[in-house]
Design a protein around this motif. Structure first.
Motif, PDB file in Angstrom:
ATOM      1  N   ASP A 110       0.816  -1.348  -0.173  1.00  0.00           N
ATOM      2  CA  ASP A 110       0.066   0.059   0.106  1.00  0.00           C
ATOM      3  C   ASP A 110       0.932   1.351  -0.040  1.00  0.00           C
ATOM      4  O   ASP A 110       0.551   2.121  -0.804  1.00  0.00           O
ATOM      5  CB  ASP A 110      -0.949   0.017   1.083  1.00  0.00           C
ATOM      6  N   ASP A 111       1.876   1.212   0.793  1.00  0.00           N
ATOM      7  CA  ASP A 111       2.491   2.711   1.038  1.00  0.00           C
ATOM      8  C   ASP A 111       3.478   2.707  -0.134  1.00  0.00           C
ATOM      9  O   ASP A 111       3.779   3.738  -0.716  1.00  0.00           O
ATOM     10  CB  ASP A 111       3.652   2.701   2.305  1.00  0.00           C
ATOM     11  N   GLU A 112       3.786   1.597  -0.803  1.00  0.00           N
ATOM     12  CA  GLU A 112       4.412   1.963  -2.322  1.00  0.00           C
ATOM     13  C   GLU A 112       3.784   2.331  -3.321  1.00  0.00           C
ATOM     14  O   GLU A 112       4.120   3.240  -3.993  1.00  0.00           O
ATOM     15  CB  GLU A 112       5.366   0.531  -2.732  1.00  0.00           C
ATOM     16  N   ALA A 161      10.277   3.391  -9.053  1.00  0.00           N
ATOM     17  CA  ALA A 161      11.225   2.366  -9.610  1.00  0.00           C
ATOM     18  C   ALA A 161      12.429   2.466  -9.104  1.00  0.00           C
ATOM     19  O   ALA A 161      13.215   1.785  -9.052  1.00  0.00           O
ATOM     20  CB  ALA A 161      10.892   2.697 -11.124  1.00  0.00           C
ATOM     21  N   ARG A 162      12.755   3.920  -8.856  1.00  0.00           N
ATOM     22  CA  ARG A 162      14.192   4.053  -8.405  1.00  0.00           C
ATOM     23  C   ARG A 162      14.586   3.465  -6.886  1.00  0.00           C
ATOM     24  O   ARG A 162      15.290   2.770  -6.551  1.00  0.00           O
ATOM     25  CB  ARG A 162      14.513   5.633  -8.176  1.00  0.00           C
ATOM     26  N   LEU A 163      13.222   3.623  -6.055  1.00  0.00           N
ATOM     27  CA  LEU A 163      13.385   3.137  -4.655  1.00  0.00           C
ATOM     28  C   LEU A 163      13.545   1.649  -5.048  1.00  0.00           C
ATOM     29  O   LEU A 163      14.316   0.949  -4.408  1.00  0.00           O
ATOM     30  CB  LEU A 163      12.048   3.346  -4.022  1.00  0.00           C
ATOM     31  N   SER A 201       8.572  -3.075   2.952  1.00  0.00           N
ATOM     32  CA  SER A 201       8.389  -1.932   1.925  1.00  0.00           C
ATOM     33  C   SER A 201       9.840  -1.177   1.690  1.00  0.00           C
ATOM     34  O   SER A 201      10.594  -1.078   2.745  1.00  0.00           O
ATOM     35  CB  SER A 201       7.425  -0.724   2.669  1.00  0.00           C
ATOM     36  N   VAL A 202       9.982  -0.689   0.780  1.00  0.00           N
ATOM     37  CA  VAL A 202      11.174   0.130   0.307  1.00  0.00           C
ATOM     38  C   VAL A 202      11.036   1.729   0.630  1.00  0.00           C
ATOM     39  O   VAL A 202      12.101   2.488   0.432  1.00  0.00           O
ATOM     40  CB  VAL A 202      11.582   0.067  -1.026  1.00  0.00           C
ATOM     41  N   VAL A 203       9.618   2.085   0.780  1.00  0.00           N
ATOM     42  CA  VAL A 203       9.390   3.566   1.291  1.00  0.00           C
ATOM     43  C   VAL A 203       9.919   3.759   2.629  1.00  0.00           C
ATOM     44  O   VAL A 203       9.422   3.053   3.629  1.00  0.00           O
ATOM     45  CB  VAL A 203       7.966   3.691   0.955  1.00  0.00           C
ATOM     46  N   PRO A 204      10.694   4.813   2.718  1.00  0.00           N
ATOM     47  CA  PRO A 204      11.191   5.126   3.955  1.00  0.00           C
ATOM     48  C   PRO A 204       9.965   5.747   4.851  1.00  0.00           C
ATOM     49  O   PRO A 204       8.968   6.191   4.160  1.00  0.00           O
ATOM     50  CB  PRO A 204      12.040   6.464   3.744  1.00  0.00           C
ATOM     51  N   LYS A 205      10.106   5.338   6.347  1.00  0.00           N
ATOM     52  CA  LYS A 205       8.856   5.610   7.086  1.00  0.00           C
ATOM     53  C   LYS A 205       8.702   7.209   6.875  1.00  0.00           C
ATOM     54  O   LYS A 205       9.374   8.199   6.839  1.00  0.00           O
ATOM     55  CB  LYS A 205       9.385   5.513   8.770  1.00  0.00           C
ATOM     56  N   GLY A 206       7.134   7.442   6.841  1.00  0.00           N
ATOM     57  CA  GLY A 206       6.726   8.803   6.809  1.00  0.00           C
ATOM     58  C   GLY A 206       6.816   9.319   5.349  1.00  0.00           C
ATOM     59  O   GLY A 206       6.667  10.574   5.228  1.00  0.00           O
ATOM     60  N   ARG A 207       7.121   8.524   4.455  1.00  0.00           N
ATOM     61  CA  ARG A 207       7.364   9.040   3.111  1.00  0.00           C
ATOM     62  C   ARG A 207       6.372   8.549   2.016  1.00  0.00           C
ATOM     63  O   ARG A 207       6.373   8.710   0.841  1.00  0.00           O
ATOM     64  CB  ARG A 207       8.705   9.025   2.585  1.00  0.00           C
TER      65      ARG A 207
END
Length: 146
Positions: free
Chosen positions: A97-99, A112-114, A129-135
């Motif tokens: 979901d966060d991605e 794609a870069r992440l 997830s590869v999305v940093p927390k809070g982002r």
């Protein structure tokens, strides 16, 4: 679409999974195909097919499938003409979901870069997830290190 006109190509969806998740993943790919046919009508690298994986694999945060170039097969699977029918190959990459929110907020190239920077295992349906927390939806995307 190319120059405002529909591009006459058939899309073949590809995916990889662990043997343990193969049946659930096959169902997800089937769901993705029907979602494209019935709802989305168009997919390209960067498109997200929502909820194709949702609830199919226990303890998996991956719910959606992101369309990507089939980089796992490099030049072996390029858009090809088979007897007058153009076939384009799309690799389905599981995302959470966060991605998906990150892609919607900052664009498919930012996600794609992440994913690339994290060298994700596209067969791992339980990866973090590869999305940093809070982002996930409100802050600026990270800049790619060169």
């Amino acid at each position: 679409m190319m120059a405002g006109k529909e591009y006459p190509a058939r899309v073949e969806l590809l995916g990889v999974s662990s043997l343990a998740d193969a049946d659930a993943y096959a169902e997800a790919v089937s769901t993705a195909a029907f979602t494209v046919i019935n709802d989305l009508k168009f997919v390209a690298p960067g498109s997200i097919i929502p909820d194709a994986l949702a609830g199919r694999v226990k303890r998996s945060p991956m719910k959606h499938l992101r369309c990507s170039n089939p980089y796992l097969w490099e030049s072996q699977l390029e858009t090809t003409d088979f007897d007058g029918s153009v076939v384009a190959w799309i690799l389905l990459v599981p995302i959470g979901d966060d991605e998906a929110r990150y892609s919607n907020a900052f664009g498919p190239d930012a996600l794609a870069r992440l994913l690339e920077d994290a060298s994700i295992d596209v067969a791992n349906l339980r990866r973090a997830s590869v999305v940093p927390k809070g982002r996930g939806d409100a802050s600026q995307p990270s800049r790619r290190k060169r």
